[in-house]
Design a protein around this motif. Structure first.
Motif, PDB file in Angstrom:
ATOM      1  N   ARG A  83       0.864  -1.179   0.035  1.00 45.22           N
ATOM      2  CA  ARG A  83       0.089  -0.234   0.065  1.00 45.22           C
ATOM      3  C   ARG A  83       0.904   1.256  -0.038  1.00 45.22           C
ATOM      4  O   ARG A  83       1.936   1.448   0.842  1.00 45.22           O
ATOM      5  N   VAL A  84       0.477   2.406  -0.840  1.00 47.37           N
ATOM      6  CA  VAL A  84       1.471   3.236  -1.034  1.00 47.37           C
ATOM      7  C   VAL A  84       0.587   4.588  -1.030  1.00 47.37           C
ATOM      8  O   VAL A  84      -0.441   4.621  -1.509  1.00 47.37           O
ATOM      9  N   LEU A  85       1.223   5.554  -0.093  1.00 49.25           N
ATOM     10  CA  LEU A  85       0.488   7.013   0.022  1.00 49.25           C
ATOM     11  C   LEU A  85       1.628   7.802  -0.453  1.00 49.25           C
ATOM     12  O   LEU A  85       2.773   7.752  -0.403  1.00 49.25           O
ATOM     13  N   VAL A  86       1.003   9.006  -1.203  1.00 47.27           N
ATOM     14  CA  VAL A  86       1.828   9.935  -1.732  1.00 47.27           C
ATOM     15  C   VAL A  86       1.603  11.308  -0.939  1.00 47.27           C
ATOM     16  O   VAL A  86       0.572  11.738  -0.666  1.00 47.27           O
ATOM     17  N   ARG A 139      -0.002   8.016  -8.996  1.00 42.72           N
ATOM     18  CA  ARG A 139      -1.228   7.164  -8.775  1.00 42.72           C
ATOM     19  C   ARG A 139      -1.494   5.998 -10.120  1.00 42.72           C
ATOM     20  O   ARG A 139      -1.621   4.924  -9.866  1.00 42.72           O
ATOM     21  N   ALA A 140      -1.207   6.753 -11.128  1.00 43.19           N
ATOM     22  CA  ALA A 140      -1.208   5.593 -12.410  1.00 43.19           C
ATOM     23  C   ALA A 140      -0.126   4.715 -12.513  1.00 43.19           C
ATOM     24  O   ALA A 140      -0.497   3.722 -12.904  1.00 43.19           O
ATOM     25  N   LEU A 141       1.094   5.112 -11.888  1.00 38.43           N
ATOM     26  CA  LEU A 141       2.207   4.277 -11.813  1.00 38.43           C
ATOM     27  C   LEU A 141       1.780   2.885 -11.068  1.00 38.43           C
ATOM     28  O   LEU A 141       2.018   1.885 -11.205  1.00 38.43           O
ATOM     29  N   VAL A 142       1.137   3.455  -9.821  1.00 38.97           N
ATOM     30  CA  VAL A 142       0.942   2.501  -8.834  1.00 38.97           C
ATOM     31  C   VAL A 142      -0.026   1.493  -9.105  1.00 38.97           C
ATOM     32  O   VAL A 142      -0.005   0.457  -9.134  1.00 38.97           O
ATOM     33  N   ALA A 143      -1.086   2.127  -9.855  1.00 29.32           N
ATOM     34  CA  ALA A 143      -2.425   1.401 -10.111  1.00 29.32           C
ATOM     35  C   ALA A 143      -2.251   0.448 -11.362  1.00 29.32           C
ATOM     36  O   ALA A 143      -2.590  -0.559 -11.240  1.00 29.32           O
ATOM     37  N   HIS A 144      -1.020   0.622 -12.179  1.00 33.52           N
ATOM     38  CA  HIS A 144      -0.819  -0.297 -13.095  1.00 33.52           C
ATOM     39  C   HIS A 144       0.446  -0.939 -12.923  1.00 33.52           C
ATOM     40  O   HIS A 144       0.940  -1.753 -13.624  1.00 33.52           O
ATOM     41  N   GLY A 196       1.226  -5.764  -7.834  1.00 30.68           N
ATOM     42  CA  GLY A 196       1.593  -5.717  -6.406  1.00 30.68           C
ATOM     43  C   GLY A 196       1.643  -4.599  -5.628  1.00 30.68           C
ATOM     44  O   GLY A 196       1.847  -4.638  -4.235  1.00 30.68           O
ATOM     45  N   LEU A 197       1.121  -3.758  -5.960  1.00 27.17           N
ATOM     46  CA  LEU A 197       1.103  -1.953  -5.597  1.00 27.17           C
ATOM     47  C   LEU A 197      -0.618  -1.795  -5.255  1.00 27.17           C
ATOM     48  O   LEU A 197      -1.142  -2.097  -6.353  1.00 27.17           O
ATOM     49  N   ALA A 198      -0.708  -1.235  -4.169  1.00 24.91           N
ATOM     50  CA  ALA A 198      -2.064  -0.702  -4.049  1.00 24.91           C
ATOM     51  C   ALA A 198      -1.882   0.911  -3.712  1.00 24.91           C
ATOM     52  O   ALA A 198      -1.278   1.406  -2.829  1.00 24.91           O
ATOM     53  N   TRP A 199      -2.945   1.658  -4.240  1.00 23.08           N
ATOM     54  CA  TRP A 199      -3.063   3.224  -3.891  1.00 23.08           C
ATOM     55  C   TRP A 199      -3.693   3.210  -2.750  1.00 23.08           C
ATOM     56  O   TRP A 199      -4.993   3.094  -2.598  1.00 23.08           O
ATOM     57  N   CYS A 200      -3.140   4.218  -1.833  1.00 20.41           N
ATOM     58  CA  CYS A 200      -3.777   4.680  -0.619  1.00 20.41           C
ATOM     59  C   CYS A 200      -4.332   6.105  -0.657  1.00 20.41           C
ATOM     60  O   CYS A 200      -5.467   6.469   0.014  1.00 20.41           O
ATOM     61  N   GLY A 201      -3.747   6.829  -1.548  1.00 22.66           N
ATOM     62  CA  GLY A 201      -4.233   8.386  -1.809  1.00 22.66           C
ATOM     63  C   GLY A 201      -3.109   9.306  -1.704  1.00 22.66           C
ATOM     64  O   GLY A 201      -1.953   8.649  -1.702  1.00 22.66           O
ATOM     65  N   ALA A 202      -3.567  10.545  -1.618  1.00 16.84           N
ATOM     66  CA  ALA A 202      -2.342  11.539  -1.588  1.00 16.84           C
ATOM     67  C   ALA A 202      -2.603  12.650  -0.615  1.00 16.84           C
ATOM     68  O   ALA A 202      -3.986  12.955  -0.492  1.00 16.84           O
ATOM     69  N   ALA A 203      -1.875  13.589  -0.079  1.00 21.47           N
ATOM     70  CA  ALA A 203      -1.882  14.565   0.602  1.00 21.47           C
ATOM     71  C   ALA A 203      -0.942  15.715   0.290  1.00 21.47           C
ATOM     72  O   ALA A 203       0.114  15.363  -0.055  1.00 21.47           O
ATOM     73  N   PRO A 204      -1.282  16.912   0.589  1.00 21.30           N
ATOM     74  CA  PRO A 204      -0.317  17.991   0.339  1.00 21.30           C
ATOM     75  C   PRO A 204       0.824  18.185   1.357  1.00 21.30           C
ATOM     76  O   PRO A 204       1.604  19.035   1.351  1.00 21.30           O
TER      77      PRO A 204
END
Length: 238
Positions: A20-23, A35-40, A43-51
């Protein structure tokens, strides 16, 4: 700026074993690209992003990401890295280093002091970032080869001894094309050999580089100087 945590997620449930990856990034376009890199990437899953690291803490506590990517432009003193590690011990943090080399050295030192797990240039190939995520998740440090000259002798490195690895000229040709994103069939067409031969060479390359997959092999190639990074001379095959 409001949080961009609620970016749409890829369709379908993530695999249970996915990393699980958070940005943490200020620019929405940068977050969408990651997000596109993680989604495609399998073995990786997107958790979201914050500023900011502060605004990422609720997501950190709720979704328990394994790896957090932090833009150095909004965390120049690496306090955000420290805050993330304090809030969730065991989380792996990767600093995404801005290309302004005039200030990079100071940031790298601050990130090291904050016990960053990985450092990757924002101009790195996608395969290098994927390898950094996977490597740090398995509790090993990762240093983008583009940043190595700025931290010569640092313990923040995942490189193998260069003298321990040799590739044939053909293997180096294939690894270079893998790094450029070509599929086996495309490499076979370019080199005039069969797809099965490419598969065999790819397996041998991964074995010699002790790589788990193609992305990891590319990262090893950069770390060992077998692949060219900007401003370097072409490598010499064994």
């Amino acid at each position: 700026m409001t949080t961009i945590e609620a970016l749409p997620r890829p369709a379908g449930p993530a695999a249970p074993a996915a990393v699980r990856v958070l940005v943490i990034a200020t620019q929405p376009l940068a977050a969408y690209g990651l997000r596109a890199l993680v989604a495609h990437t399998s073995g990786l899953a997107w958790c979201g992003a914050a500023p900011s690291a502060e605004k990422a803490l609720p997501t950190l506590r709720r979704l328990h990401p394994h790896v957090v990517l932090v833009d150095s432009r909004i965390d120049g003193d690496a306090r955000g890295i420290h805050a993330l590690r304090q809030a969730r011990p065991g989380v792996r943090v990767i600093g995404l280093v801005h290309d302004d080399q005039a200030t990079a050295t100071g940031y790298l030192r601050a990130a090291r002091a904050a016990q960053v797990n990985g450092l990757v240039s924002q101009s790195a190939a996608p395969a290098v970032l994927v390898a950094a995520i996977r490597t740090t998740h398995h509790e090993r440090a990762f240093l983008d080869p583009q940043l190595a000259p700025l931290l010569a002798g640092s313990e923040v490195t995942g490189a193998l001894p260069a003298q321990a690895v040799r590739l044939t000229p053909r293997q180096l040709e294939i690894l270079t094309r893998i790094a450029h994103g070509l599929r086996n069939a495309e490499i076979a067409d370019e080199l005039g050999i069969s797809v099965e031969t490419i598969r065999t060479h790819a397996k041998q390359i991964m074995h010699r580089l002790t790589a788990r997959d193609r992305a990891h092999a590319v990262a090893r190639g950069y770390q060992l100087g077998l692949l060219r990074t900007p401003g370097t001379a072409a490598p010499r095959p064994a």
